[in-house]
Enzyme design. Structure first.
Site, PDB file in Angstrom:
ATOM      1  N   LEU A 109       3.806   3.713 -22.719  1.00 23.80           N
ATOM      2  CA  LEU A 109       3.920   3.562 -21.274  1.00 23.80           C
ATOM      3  C   LEU A 109       5.228   2.872 -20.925  1.00 23.80           C
ATOM      4  O   LEU A 109       5.716   2.009 -21.658  1.00 23.80           O
ATOM      5  CB  LEU A 109       2.747   2.748 -20.727  1.00 23.80           C
ATOM      6  CG  LEU A 109       1.350   3.314 -20.995  1.00 23.80           C
ATOM      7  CD1 LEU A 109       0.331   2.661 -20.070  1.00 23.80           C
ATOM      8  CD2 LEU A 109       1.295   4.813 -20.854  1.00 23.80           C
ATOM      9  N   GLY A 154       1.050   4.037 -25.940  1.00 23.15           N
ATOM     10  CA  GLY A 154       0.880   5.302 -25.214  1.00 23.15           C
ATOM     11  C   GLY A 154       1.467   6.492 -25.965  1.00 23.15           C
ATOM     12  O   GLY A 154       1.006   7.623 -25.793  1.00 23.15           O
ATOM     13  N   ASN A 178      -1.019  -0.607 -30.292  1.00 22.96           N
ATOM     14  CA  ASN A 178      -0.657  -2.002 -30.552  1.00 22.96           C
ATOM     15  C   ASN A 178      -0.774  -2.887 -29.312  1.00 22.96           C
ATOM     16  O   ASN A 178      -0.164  -3.961 -29.254  1.00 22.96           O
ATOM     17  CB  ASN A 178       0.781  -2.050 -31.073  1.00 22.96           C
ATOM     18  CG  ASN A 178       1.755  -1.464 -30.069  1.00 22.96           C
ATOM     19  OD1 ASN A 178       1.541  -0.362 -29.579  1.00 22.96           O
ATOM     20  ND2 ASN A 178       2.792  -2.183 -29.735  1.00 22.96           N
ATOM     21  N   GLU A 179      -1.558  -2.457 -28.322  1.00 29.03           N
ATOM     22  CA  GLU A 179      -1.590  -3.167 -27.046  1.00 29.03           C
ATOM     23  C   GLU A 179      -1.852  -4.659 -27.176  1.00 29.03           C
ATOM     24  O   GLU A 179      -1.274  -5.472 -26.458  1.00 29.03           O
ATOM     25  CB  GLU A 179      -2.654  -2.543 -26.109  1.00 29.03           C
ATOM     26  CG  GLU A 179      -2.216  -1.266 -25.405  1.00 29.03           C
ATOM     27  CD  GLU A 179      -2.300  -0.027 -26.286  1.00 29.03           C
ATOM     28  OE1 GLU A 179      -2.602  -0.158 -27.480  1.00 29.03           O
ATOM     29  OE2 GLU A 179      -2.063   1.069 -25.757  1.00 29.03           O
TER      30      GLU A 179
HETATM   31  C1  LIG Z   1     -10.324  -5.661 -19.216  1.00 27.49           C
HETATM   32  C2  LIG Z   1      -9.692  -4.349 -19.532  1.00 27.49           C
HETATM   33  C3  LIG Z   1      -8.779  -3.912 -18.449  1.00 27.49           C
HETATM   34  C4  LIG Z   1      -7.868  -2.853 -18.968  1.00 27.49           C
HETATM   35  C5  LIG Z   1      -6.800  -2.596 -17.973  1.00 27.49           C
HETATM   36  C6  LIG Z   1      -5.636  -1.853 -18.551  1.00 27.49           C
HETATM   37  C7  LIG Z   1      -4.637  -2.758 -19.235  1.00 27.49           C
HETATM   38  C8  LIG Z   1      -3.329  -2.106 -19.421  1.00 27.49           C
HETATM   39  C9  LIG Z   1      -3.328  -1.223 -20.592  1.00 27.49           C
HETATM   40  C10 LIG Z   1      -2.009  -0.543 -20.736  1.00 27.49           C
HETATM   41  C11 LIG Z   1      -1.904   0.219 -22.009  1.00 27.49           C
HETATM   42  C12 LIG Z   1      -0.499   0.183 -22.452  1.00 27.49           C
HETATM   43  C13 LIG Z   1       0.027   1.097 -23.209  1.00 27.49           C
HETATM   44  C14 LIG Z   1       1.473   1.100 -23.570  1.00 27.49           C
HETATM   45  O1  LIG Z   1       1.964   2.083 -24.035  1.00 27.49           O
HETATM   46  S1  LIG Z   1       2.410  -0.293 -23.248  1.00 27.49           S
HETATM   47  C15 LIG Z   1       4.008   0.023 -23.971  1.00 27.49           C
HETATM   48  C16 LIG Z   1       3.915  -0.280 -25.439  1.00 27.49           C
HETATM   49  N1  LIG Z   1       5.153   0.101 -26.106  1.00 27.49           N
HETATM   50  C17 LIG Z   1       5.836  -0.759 -26.779  1.00 27.49           C
HETATM   51  O2  LIG Z   1       5.493  -1.905 -26.878  1.00 27.49           O
HETATM   52  C18 LIG Z   1       7.108  -0.231 -27.402  1.00 27.49           C
HETATM   53  C19 LIG Z   1       8.230  -1.180 -27.164  1.00 27.49           C
HETATM   54  N2  LIG Z   1       9.443  -0.620 -27.715  1.00 27.49           N
HETATM   55  C20 LIG Z   1       9.780  -0.758 -29.014  1.00 27.49           C
HETATM   56  O3  LIG Z   1       9.088  -1.309 -29.840  1.00 27.49           O
HETATM   57  C21 LIG Z   1      11.098  -0.168 -29.386  1.00 27.49           C
HETATM   58  O4  LIG Z   1      11.832   0.023 -28.195  1.00 27.49           O
HETATM   59  C22 LIG Z   1      11.003   1.161 -30.120  1.00 27.49           C
HETATM   60  C23 LIG Z   1      10.451   0.968 -31.539  1.00 27.49           C
HETATM   61  C24 LIG Z   1      10.157   2.187 -29.373  1.00 27.49           C
HETATM   62  C25 LIG Z   1      12.451   1.750 -30.242  1.00 27.49           C
HETATM   63  O5  LIG Z   1      13.302   0.778 -30.793  1.00 27.49           O
HETATM   64  P1  LIG Z   1      14.879   0.920 -30.611  1.00 27.49           P
HETATM   65  O6  LIG Z   1      15.496  -0.181 -31.379  1.00 27.49           O
HETATM   66  O7  LIG Z   1      15.304   2.288 -30.904  1.00 27.49           O
HETATM   67  O8  LIG Z   1      15.140   0.763 -29.056  1.00 27.49           O
HETATM   68  P2  LIG Z   1      15.176  -0.594 -28.234  1.00 27.49           P
HETATM   69  O9  LIG Z   1      14.017  -1.439 -28.576  1.00 27.49           O
HETATM   70  O10 LIG Z   1      16.526  -1.189 -28.362  1.00 27.49           O
HETATM   71  O11 LIG Z   1      14.954  -0.087 -26.748  1.00 27.49           O
HETATM   72  C26 LIG Z   1      15.951   0.643 -26.051  1.00 27.49           C
HETATM   73  C27 LIG Z   1      15.763   0.434 -24.572  1.00 27.49           C
HETATM   74  O12 LIG Z   1      14.504   0.948 -24.198  1.00 27.49           O
HETATM   75  C28 LIG Z   1      13.749  -0.054 -23.523  1.00 27.49           C
HETATM   76  N3  LIG Z   1      12.331   0.156 -23.830  1.00 27.49           N
HETATM   77  C29 LIG Z   1      11.749   0.194 -25.029  1.00 27.49           C
HETATM   78  N4  LIG Z   1      10.441   0.437 -24.941  1.00 27.49           N
HETATM   79  C30 LIG Z   1      10.179   0.552 -23.624  1.00 27.49           C
HETATM   80  C31 LIG Z   1       8.990   0.815 -22.878  1.00 27.49           C
HETATM   81  N5  LIG Z   1       7.811   1.013 -23.460  1.00 27.49           N
HETATM   82  N6  LIG Z   1       9.103   0.866 -21.537  1.00 27.49           N
HETATM   83  C32 LIG Z   1      10.280   0.664 -20.915  1.00 27.49           C
HETATM   84  N7  LIG Z   1      11.454   0.419 -21.573  1.00 27.49           N
HETATM   85  C33 LIG Z   1      11.381   0.363 -22.912  1.00 27.49           C
HETATM   86  C34 LIG Z   1      14.295  -1.345 -24.077  1.00 27.49           C
HETATM   87  O13 LIG Z   1      14.035  -2.395 -23.184  1.00 27.49           O
HETATM   88  C35 LIG Z   1      15.761  -1.025 -24.174  1.00 27.49           C
HETATM   89  O14 LIG Z   1      16.296  -1.105 -22.861  1.00 27.49           O
HETATM   90  P3  LIG Z   1      17.823  -1.446 -22.588  1.00 27.49           P
HETATM   91  O15 LIG Z   1      18.613  -0.305 -23.179  1.00 27.49           O
HETATM   92  O16 LIG Z   1      17.924  -1.556 -21.104  1.00 27.49           O
HETATM   93  O17 LIG Z   1      18.097  -2.748 -23.277  1.00 27.49           O
END
Ligand SMILES: CCCCCCCCCCC/C=C/C(=O)SCCNC(=O)CCNC(=O)[C@H](O)C(C)(C)COP(=O)(O)OP(=O)(O)OC[C@H]1O[C@@H](n2cnc3c(N)ncnc32)[C@H](O)[C@@H]1OP(=O)(O)O
Length: 303
Positions: A109, A154, A178-179
């Site tokens: 997400l 996601g 991994n939430e």
């Molecule tokens: C009581 C019960 C109630 C329930 C209610 C619901 C609760 C909510 C549930 C929501 C479920 C959520 C699901 C999700 O999917 S949350 C998102 C999880 N994803 C992550 O944590 C991934 C994070 N990203 C990474 O680990 C790495 O970016 C990755 C391994 C994917 C790639 O690594 P890499 O080194 O290639 O790239 P960077 O980390 O340098 O990232 C580059 C730029 O991209 C931005 N970025 C990364 N991930 C995200 C993202 N998920 N969303 C937005 N932006 C993201 C990062 O900030 C860098 O940005 P800049 O270039 O501006 O620095």
């Protein structure tokens, strides 16, 4: 560097810069306008390229939302539209879902859609995610994920919603829900999708610990069905597709529906409540702060 997994991902800055330039051009699919394998024209939107092959009835659907294929509102919407379009074309029986970005399948997400916005936006965003999941999970088409990069949270849900998963063998290509590592909770339908794939006990462990599996572990636990050398992932997905398409459509489709309908119905019957849960959860100060801190860490890790 991959923050969550504690793994380093090779610098893709140059590729990203190039990707951003291409993005800015907006004529994204002009390069592909010549068409797919059998003279069928490629089509798509800014973030989803579809390469249809009318001869085989298989379309390759490629995600392209730089830098990390996060599931933004725009990407979710474009995916639903592309999927619907293929479903309505009688020629097509299968989709290979993959990424057009090196090293990333989908970062899950889009955290920027979940931080610092208003409740109406959170509701619209969640509804779009529900819509994509309901359609992808229940589509009558065979969908095979060719996972050619990292797919946390996601991104993993997207892959789990397909019928079969092939993962490229690279230790950086982690996959899992991994939430909990972000201090948030995977919604019940994420959990159900994983249970339907790897069973209750393995899901409980994976979800509570927020496990991100490397390829060998992902194969062992059943999160993916096949691990192949990098570069062979799309070919392996196409080979698997042959087996799935050898089954008469009506029998396979009815069986798919029999296996998945109860899970999808569970969300359908409480869709509005699920949206409200999400909105009120995200609107909490503590959750907003945690997400802001996490996003900031992601942004600063390069520095
Ligand atoms: C009581 C019960 C109630 C329930 C209610 C619901 C609760 C909510 C549930 C929501 C479920 C959520 C699901 C999700 O999917 S949350 C998102 C999880 N994803 C992550 O944590 C991934 C994070 N990203 C990474 O680990 C790495 O970016 C990755 C391994 C994917 C790639 O690594 P890499 O080194 O290639 O790239 P960077 O980390 O340098 O990232 C580059 C730029 O991209 C931005 N970025 C990364 N991930 C995200 C993202 N998920 N969303 C937005 N932006 C993201 C990062 O900030 C860098 O940005 P800049 O270039 O501006 O620095």
């Amino acid at each position: 560097m991959a923050l969550l997994a504690g793994l380093r991902v090779p610098a893709r800055s140059l590729l990203r810069a190039g990707a951003r330039l291409r993005d800015a051009a907006l004529g994204r699919w002009e390069r592909a306008a010549g068409g797919g394998g059998d003279g069928a024209r490629s089509f798509g939107s800014q973030r989803v390229l579809v390469e249809p092959d009318a001869a085989t009835g298989v379309a390759v659907m490629k995600l392209w939302n730089p830098p990390v294929n996060s599931l933004s509102l725009d990407l979710l919407t474009e995916l639903v539209i592309s999927l619907e379009k293929l479903e309505n074309e009688k020629t097509f029986r299968g989709i290979i879902l993959t990424s057009d970005l090196p090293g990333i399948f989908s970062a899950g997400l889009d955290l920027t859609e979940m931080c610092g916005r208003n409740p109406a936006h959170y509701a619209e965003y969640w509804k779009a995610l529900q819509e994509l999941w309901l359609r992808l999970y229940q589509t009558h088409l065979v969908v095979i994920a060719a996972i050619n990069g990292a797919s946390p949270a996601g991104g993993c849900l997207l892959a789990l919603s397909c019928d079969y998963r092939v993962l490229a063998d690279n230790p950086k290509f982690i996959i899992g829900l991994n939430e909990t590592l972000l201090g948030i909770v995977a919604p019940f339908w994420f959990k159900d999708t994983m249970i339907n794939t790897i069973g209750h006990r393995a899901t409980e462990r994976a979800l509570q610990l927020g496990l991100l599996f490397r390829p060998a572990e992902a194969l062992q636990v059943g999160v993916v069905d096949q691990v192949v050398p990098e570069g062979q992932v799309q070919g392996a997905a196409l080979s698997a597709m042959t087996q799935w398409l050898a089954i008469p459509d009506h029998a396979r489709q009815l069986t798919k529906s029999m296996m998945r309908k109860a899970t999808a119905d569970r969300l359908l019957t409480q869709r509005e409540a699920d949206i409200q849960n999400f909105v009120s959860f995200l609107s909490r100060d503590s959750i907003q702060k945690a997400l802001q801190v996490y996003l900031e860490k992601l942004r600063q890790k390069k520095g």
